[in-house]
Design a protein around this motif. Sequence first.
Motif, short mmCIF file in Angstrom:
data_model
loop_
_atom_site.label_atom_id
_atom_site.label_comp_id
_atom_site.label_asym_id
_atom_site.label_seq_id
_atom_site.Cartn_x
_atom_site.Cartn_y
_atom_site.Cartn_z
N UNK A 208 -10.30 14.27 5.96
CA UNK A 208 -11.06 13.18 6.58
C UNK A 208 -10.11 12.31 7.40
N UNK A 209 -10.10 11.04 7.07
CA UNK A 209 -9.21 10.11 7.76
C UNK A 209 -7.77 10.35 7.28
N UNK A 210 -6.91 10.81 8.18
CA UNK A 210 -5.56 11.16 7.76
C UNK A 210 -4.75 9.91 7.41
N UNK A 211 -3.57 10.17 6.83
CA UNK A 211 -2.71 9.06 6.47
C UNK A 211 -2.29 8.22 7.68
N UNK A 212 -1.92 8.89 8.78
CA UNK A 212 -1.50 8.16 9.97
C UNK A 212 -2.66 7.37 10.57
N UNK B 2 0.85 -1.19 0.00
CA UNK B 2 0.00 0.00 0.00
C UNK B 2 0.89 1.24 0.00
N UNK B 3 0.57 2.21 -0.90
CA UNK B 3 1.19 3.54 -0.85
C UNK B 3 0.15 4.49 -0.27
N UNK B 4 0.54 5.25 0.72
CA UNK B 4 -0.42 6.02 1.51
C UNK B 4 0.05 7.46 1.68
N UNK B 5 -0.77 8.39 1.22
CA UNK B 5 -0.46 9.81 1.41
C UNK B 5 -0.70 10.19 2.87
N UNK B 6 0.24 10.91 3.43
CA UNK B 6 0.11 11.27 4.86
C UNK B 6 -0.94 12.35 5.09
N UNK B 7 -1.08 13.29 4.15
CA UNK B 7 -1.94 14.45 4.37
C UNK B 7 -3.20 14.36 3.49
N UNK B 8 -4.21 13.61 4.00
CA UNK B 8 -5.48 13.49 3.28
C UNK B 8 -6.60 14.06 4.15
#
Length: 516
Positions: A59-63, A51-57
């Motif tokens: 709603x539900x943040x990356x962390x 999975x590649x996951x952006x930290x700054x999204x």
Amino acid sequence: MDKIRILWADDEIDLLKPHIMFLEDKGYEVVTSNNGNEAIDILEEQDFDIVFLDENMPGLSGLETLSKVKEMLPQLPVVMITKSEEEYIMEDAIGSKISDYLIKPVNPNQILLSIKKNLDTRRLVSEKTSSSYQKEFREIGLKLNDRLDAYEWIDLYKKMVYWELQLGKSEDEGMFEILNMQKKEANQNFFKFLQSNYIDWLRGNDENAPVMSHNLFRNWVMPDLEEEPLFFVVIDNLRYDQWKAIQPMVNQLFRIESEEIYYSILPTATTYARNAIFSGMLPSDMAKVYSHYWKNEEEEGGKNLFEAKFLEKQIERLDGGFQFSYNKIVNLTEGRKFLDQIPNIMNRHLNVLVYNFVDMLSHAKTEMELIKELADDEAAYRSLTVSWFEHSPLFEALKKIASLGRKVIITTDHGSVLVKDPVKVVGDRNTNSNLRYKVGKNLTYNEKEVFEIKNPEHGYLPKSNVSSRFIFAKETDFFAYPNNYNYYVKYYKNTFQHGGVSLEEVLVPFVSLIPR
């Protein structure tokens, strides 16, 4: 082979179209999401490799998404991608067990490298390891045909253990089989080498004789004791490869000052080898000088009950003049008690700790079906040793000793070998029961299959009868009686035994450690 499937969650996923096309051209399948909640829903329904996951999204943040992913699929690799280089974000992500961390803007090759690093590492390492061993295979083979001395055998054995551990991590079973064949050849040659040189070493006829059990304390422990107090830890029956397996955990606590290998005396068994370490004498001398402590094979009673007395006498002979403690651990309760005693013995210049678990493990593999299955081969035996050590009072003791700033020496009395090949031997009822060496007065055997010492005095071994002799098994052989032969062979085949002549039994570790 199925395509590697990637889930990429980023609120600006449309801007990453070139990256996704690049990966698809490389043969990867990419599923996209523009928010964390959707990514979680997709993961609940489909299987992915990474999975590649952006930290700054929004709603539900990356962390927060990362935390939920790890709850659902703790082993799934997750790569965090962020614009921020804030240290706390990196620490939070790393603390949540991410597999990689990339700073925007990322280029396609960075993504590709991260995928290979996380998913293809085992294959790439396996291929590189196999390739490297192929290059060294010829060099090792040439050395095996040379007339190696005692120290060259040590270097060669270290090298073979290194490749055994490396190839054990690879997927190339063919290369591992080749290594096993080379190990077999090495043991054949080592047996001939020891057969030709052993008696001369004991007699002092060879100025290049290696350090052995009976002079180990004088040559390698006393010089350290003259400089500073230390703990002398003897882990019974610890092979060199087992030491290398637990070394990473020890390295968390100590820096390795030196790592040596010495030669265990024959028989490579506790009664002889460990008593020799503590007494500083060969078995025949122990039997003469300390006849009230020494017990021969046919005598009843414990054979290792006077190690502390032997050590006391050796220290007196060496003009040590210091206090020491002797502590022997044979079960979990004793191990925990020792932990509580450590602060009380820190004023002693030398603290000896004899730990018996590994020896009991090798015996348990012989006697218990469960352990036979858990330690089916040498790699599994190492793994079981690591698991024990990680959760043992011994590891806890080393943590405490390191925190108190005390130096430690870890060593053993002998190793063990995985036996495979039965050799018939006949003896009377007074013959000892060990599978790798026999001592008796009426032994019948094939002289070509053993290392025999017809006169025990020549091997500095006690002679309890005028016609007593010792024989030692070679390579992966074990002694079997003709009576109930098939049952006996089936019961003991593929078990770890000691007492004979093999690289694994004779060449054993001696490691000096300084607290970090």
